[in-house]
Enzyme design. Structure first.
Site, short mmCIF file in Angstrom:
data_model
loop_
_atom_site.label_atom_id
_atom_site.label_comp_id
_atom_site.label_asym_id
_atom_site.label_seq_id
_atom_site.Cartn_x
_atom_site.Cartn_y
_atom_site.Cartn_z
N HIS A 168 0.79 -1.25 -0.16
CA HIS A 168 -0.08 0.07 -0.16
C HIS A 168 0.88 1.39 -0.04
O HIS A 168 0.53 2.30 -0.68
CB HIS A 168 -0.98 -0.03 1.33
CG HIS A 168 -2.15 -1.01 0.87
ND1 HIS A 168 -2.56 -1.84 1.71
CD2 HIS A 168 -2.82 -0.99 -0.23
CE1 HIS A 168 -3.52 -2.54 1.18
NE2 HIS A 168 -3.76 -1.98 -0.07
N CYS A 179 -6.62 -6.06 -16.97
CA CYS A 179 -6.20 -5.15 -16.17
C CYS A 179 -5.24 -5.26 -15.07
O CYS A 179 -4.76 -4.59 -14.30
CB CYS A 179 -7.59 -4.58 -15.25
SG CYS A 179 -8.15 -5.79 -14.16
N ASP A 229 -3.39 -12.11 -10.36
CA ASP A 229 -3.58 -13.07 -9.86
C ASP A 229 -3.62 -14.33 -10.46
O ASP A 229 -3.34 -15.33 -9.92
CB ASP A 229 -5.24 -12.80 -8.90
CG ASP A 229 -4.82 -12.07 -7.62
OD1 ASP A 229 -3.92 -12.62 -6.95
OD2 ASP A 229 -5.68 -11.27 -7.30
N GLU A 275 -9.45 -14.55 -12.57
CA GLU A 275 -8.01 -14.42 -11.86
C GLU A 275 -7.74 -15.76 -11.29
O GLU A 275 -6.86 -15.51 -10.62
CB GLU A 275 -8.02 -13.32 -10.99
CG GLU A 275 -9.07 -12.90 -10.20
CD GLU A 275 -8.76 -11.57 -9.37
OE1 GLU A 275 -7.92 -10.85 -9.65
OE2 GLU A 275 -9.76 -11.18 -8.52
C1 PEP Z 1 -5.19 -8.55 -10.80
O1 PEP Z 1 -5.03 -9.60 -10.15
O2 PEP Z 1 -4.61 -8.90 -11.91
C2 PEP Z 1 -5.83 -7.44 -10.59
C3 PEP Z 1 -6.12 -6.40 -11.62
O3 PEP Z 1 -6.11 -7.19 -9.34
P1 PEP Z 1 -5.33 -6.77 -8.20
O4 PEP Z 1 -3.84 -6.43 -8.69
O5 PEP Z 1 -6.01 -5.79 -7.53
O6 PEP Z 1 -5.49 -8.27 -7.38
MG MG Z 2 -6.48 -9.59 -8.34
#
Ligand code: PEP
Ligand code: MG
Length: 592
Positions: free
Chosen positions: A193, A506, A459, A435
């Protein structure tokens, strides 16, 4: 002679200045007994220091709200509550009265007791609280001992490179990016964070360095290159020249990116690519817009809850979502429902201590078990949908039943809003983050119940390869170009296409030149990346030819090893993008 140290390039940019070693550790508190006539004075001193710390935190909260927004300012709430905790203050005061200890020694004892009690629970949520408590402990004890406050970073001076073992979000938000020109830390990963906050503030950061705080000296000259993940201590003339050259290159490039932000997001052969932003906090929406985002592909909402003593109320959430929707009036804003668990633990939920939190009570599993928390969020998102094209995105979905349950809850909240006469957009879309390997393999079924897919490659890579994404030690094994990940990506894209739903990516992979090239080649034409990367990714997209990307992706999908996957992509991309500019940042394997 200059000393070069490498770590994880976690926040873009290059900064040169003088090292300030930020030692915010707990001071040694000498044992001191006091005379009976000193008791009242020590007790008063103790309470004064608590009041001082409270005032300081409130000031910090105000300035954070001004600079970054109300949501960001809330991260100080738990510490403010701790400072009002009579169990803590009175407990220490009792040691002054009954054991005749100095205020500093008494507080030190009391804090050790509390920390011991919390630590024994072994609860991961407690680690977050311990981090907050330690932050206070450091501040209070230094003040009681008359030592300079190591967490007061308001007077660090100019042109500072902060070198530290680790940071906390509360320390990081205090940095003024015009004065703190770089951060180098022993610990931390791109998803910690405080690192996310450093990125929001635009401070070049290299983390996960292991030894930098031992190697650097106060006042020493240093260069932090957040792009390639490198720190140079005592740079010699040669290194200075190289880095000045890079700085000039980056400056030129930055000027260029302003122009690029205005350009269309299309490939060299005119294929439009939707390029959206990932946001960690609402305050970033404006920056994303300026950087040319076509909407928001991932708005992480955990900042509303992590580190909070209370659930965020509906109004607070509504305001946060609405502000992002208003920054993108005619574009998609994808709000991800709370992705709690893993490494993000709010204090108000009684999260069980788990051996493997990333495989545990996380994301949609938590939300479905905590309907009060989830319904409030859903209502807030629905209300915000009246102000833009807001979508709901559900993380860590593994099976259809989970989507069904979410839809039921959303429908019930829609009915309540209708009954209360509160406006919302009933045409909103509800989709999922793909994911886990389970979701990727179940994509055909999941697509029947989802309005869109967004692939979370961070993930997906972690779970497919069984490699902890937060482990700096395993960073080299965290490879989204592993054939298993590539095949899952290819298959999810095909499924989404034949189901007629949008598929986007993403995860960080979308901002990696080889990653973006592969994804385009797999027919994934919507990408969402962290806002600072937007112009750079757009520039890459504009130099790619869809035809080349498709050809390279076809070869990559059947390549037997990660190395060969990368070779196919490097070969396909050569001629359009100079990969050497990215080599440090992405650890791009080169073809031999
Ligand atoms: C991911 O897991 O790729 C994602 C975009 O979400 P986060 O990084 O917030 O887990
Ligand atoms: Mg994720």
């Amino acid at each position: 002679m200059s000393k070069i140290l490498d770590g994880i390039g976690a926040s873009e940019g290059i900064g040169a200045g003088r090292v300030h070693i930020l030692n915010w550790g707990v001071p040694d508190v000498p044992h001191r007994s006091i005379d009976p006539e000193e008791v009242a004075g020590e007790e008063e001193h103790l309470r004064e220091v608590f009041e001082w710390a409270k005032k300081r935190l409130l000031d910090l909260e105000d300035s954070t709200e001004e600079r970054l927004g109300a949501v960001e300012a809330r991260i100080f709430e738990p510490q403010l509550l701790m400072l009002e905790d009579e169990e803590l203050i009175e407990g220490a005061a009792r040691y002054i009265r009954e054991n005749r200890l100095s205020a500093a020694r008494a507080l030190d004892w009391r804090l050790l007791e509390i920390q011991g009690k919390w630590s024994r629970t072994g609860h991961p949520m407690v680690l977050d609280r311990l981090n907050d408590l330690q932050d206070l402990q450091v501040r209070l004890l230094h003040q009681l001992l008359g030592l300079p406050d190591p967490t007061d970073v308001s007077s660090l001076g100019e042109n500072v490179i902060v070198v530290t073992r680790n940071l906390t979000p509360s320390l990081t938000v205090q940095f003024d990016p015009s004065l703190v020109l770089g951060i180098a830390a022993d610990h931390g990963t791109r998803t910690a964070h405080w690192v996310m906050l450093a990125r929001s503030l635009g401070i070049p950061t290299v983390c996960g360095m292991g030894v930098v705080s031992e190697q650097a000296r106060e006042g020493q000259e240093a260069i932090v290159d957040g792009r390639i993940g490198r720190v140079v201590l005592d740079p010699d003339a040669h290194d200075r020249r190289i880095f000045r050259g890079r700085e000039t290159q980056i400056l030129a490039w930055e000027e260029e990116i302003e122009t690029i932000a205005q350009l269309e997001s299309i490939t060299a052969d005119d294929q439009p690519i939707a390029l959206r932003a990932n946001l960690d906090m609402p305050g970033e929406a404006e920056k994303a817009r300026i950087h040319g985002a076509q909407g928001v592909g991932l708005f992480r909402t955990e900042f509303l809850v992590v580190g909070r003593n209370q659930m965020p109320d509906e109004e607070d959430q509504y305001q946060a979502y609405k502000s992002v929707a208003e920054a993108f009036p005619k574009q998609v804003v994808t709000v991800r429902t709370f992705d709690l668990g893993g490494d993000k633990f709010p204090m108000f939920l009684h999260m069980p201590a788990e051996e493997n939190p990333f495989l545990g009570w996380r994301a949609i599993r938590v939300c479905l078990d905590e309907p009060e928390l989830f319904r409030t969020q859903l209502r807030a998102i629905l209300r915000a949908s009246a102000h833009g094209d807001i979508r709901i995105m559900v993380p860590l979905v593994n099976d259809v039943e989970e989507i069904r349950q979410v839809r039921e809850l959303v429908q019930e909240e829609e009915e309540r809003l209708t009954k209360d006469g509160i406006p919302f957009n009933s045409g909103y879309k509800l989709g999922i983050l793909v994911e886990t390997p389970a979701a990727a393999l179940e994509a055909v079924e999941l697509a029947r119940h989802s309005d869109f897919f967004s692939i979370g490659t961070n993930d997906l890579t972690q779970y497919t390869l069984a490699v902890d994404r937060t482990s700096a030690r395993l960073a080299k094994l965290f490879n989204p170009f592993h054939p298993a990940v590539v095949q899952l990506l290819s298959s999810v894209s095909r499924v989404a296409k034949s189901a007629g739903i949008e598929v986007s990516v993403c995860g960080e992979m979308a901002a990696n030149p080889l990653g973006a090239f592969l994804l385009l080649g797999l027919d994934i034409t919507t990408l969402s990346v962290a806002w600072p990367s937007l112009p750079e990714v757009k520039k890459m997209i504009r130099s790619f030819r869809m035809e080349d990307a498709r050809r390279a992706a076809k070869a990559a999908v059947s390549a037997p090893t990660s190395r060969e996957v990368v070779e196919c992509l490097v070969e396909g991309i050569s001629g359009s993008v100079d990969l050497s500019a990215f080599s440090g940042r992405w650890n791009l394997p080169t073809s031999k």
